[in-house]
Scaffold this motif. Structure first.
Motif: not given
Length: 257
Positions: A149-161
């Motif tokens: 979950g941490r890896a997914i959230q960090r990446y998605v939010e870095s892409e502004r989604f």
């Protein structure tokens, strides 16, 4: 309900079910085009699963779900019910397939473009796939569910989604939905979560919104849409924890992650 650890024999059956589910997506892909209805896509998939594969479409009548596949178009996050809606150029659609073969489930979904998508739609679809892949690559013995979950959230939010939080991945095997729950974001109240051990099988299926993460359930009791009507995308694979890492159980022959 507790986590079930698959024996080698059970894992073999899951590989078969997973391959069949992947083959349905490969079969239906060329038929996803402007002018086709989601009901027609459901009819084709149902016929293929039952008559060609000799398998069972798991969603049909599962807790009352009325169709054999889920079709989630544009701002539909998940659990879209196939019906008279006709696809048009520029749409994006998630098709979610789960089959049962010899008592075991294979569960996978993917995004399709209808014609030429917008720049935003294409980026959303690509980011969501990359997020799923990052989550899968966290899987190995001794890691924790929270790492996914941490890896997914960090990446998605870095892409502004944004990552949908109301729906998650799940354990799978002889039952469609088993423990553990697989969050696609990091929940501090759960901490690291369950430690991953060989034999665990579960789905990783992030739902990512182009706008805010909030969703609402339509009156049909199934269809989930974005509250702000922004686009949403989802990809899903069934994963087995192995002695050395992970195995993707829902890849069609010749495909790679």
């Amino acid at each position: 309900m507790s986590i079930t650890y698959k024996t080698p024999e059970q894992a073999d059956k899951m590989r078969v079910a997973g391959r069949l589910a992947a083959d349905v997506l490969k079969m239906i892909g060329p038929r996803v085009r402007a002018g086709v209805s989601t009901d027609e896509l459901d009819r084709i998939c149902h016929q293929y699963i039952v008559e060609v594969q000799g398998a069972i479409p798991a969603p049909l009548n599962y807790k009352g779900f009325p169709r054999s596949i889920c079709t989630s178009v544009n701002n539909v996050v998940c659990h879209g019910i196939p019906g008279p809606k006709v696809l048009k150029d520029g749409d994006i659609i998630n098709i979610d397939i789960t089959v049962i073969k010899d008592g075991f489930h294979g569960d996978t979904s993917r995004m399709f473009h209808v014609g030429e998508p917008t720049v935003l739609a294409r980026r959303l679809v690509d980011v969501t796939y990359a997020a799923m892949k990052l989550g899968i690559e966290m899987v190995k013995p001794g890691a924790y569910l929270g790492d996914i979950g941490r890896a997914i959230q960090r990446y998605v939010e870095s892409e502004r989604f944004s990552v949908v939080r109301e729906y998650c991945g799940h354990g799978i095997g002889e039952r469609f939905h088993e423990d553990p729950q697989v969050l696609h974001y990091f929940d501090p109240s759960r901490g690291k979560g369950e430690e991953l051990r060989p034999g665990m099988a579960f789905t990783i299926e992030p739902m990512v919104n182009a706008g805010q993460r909030h969703v609402r359930l339509l009156p049909d009791g199934w269809t989930v849409v974005t509250k702000d009507r922004s686009l949403s995308a989802q990809w899903e694979h069934t994963i087995l924890v192995t002695d050395t890492g992970f195995e993707v159980m829902t890849l069609a022959e010749g495909d790679t992650l």
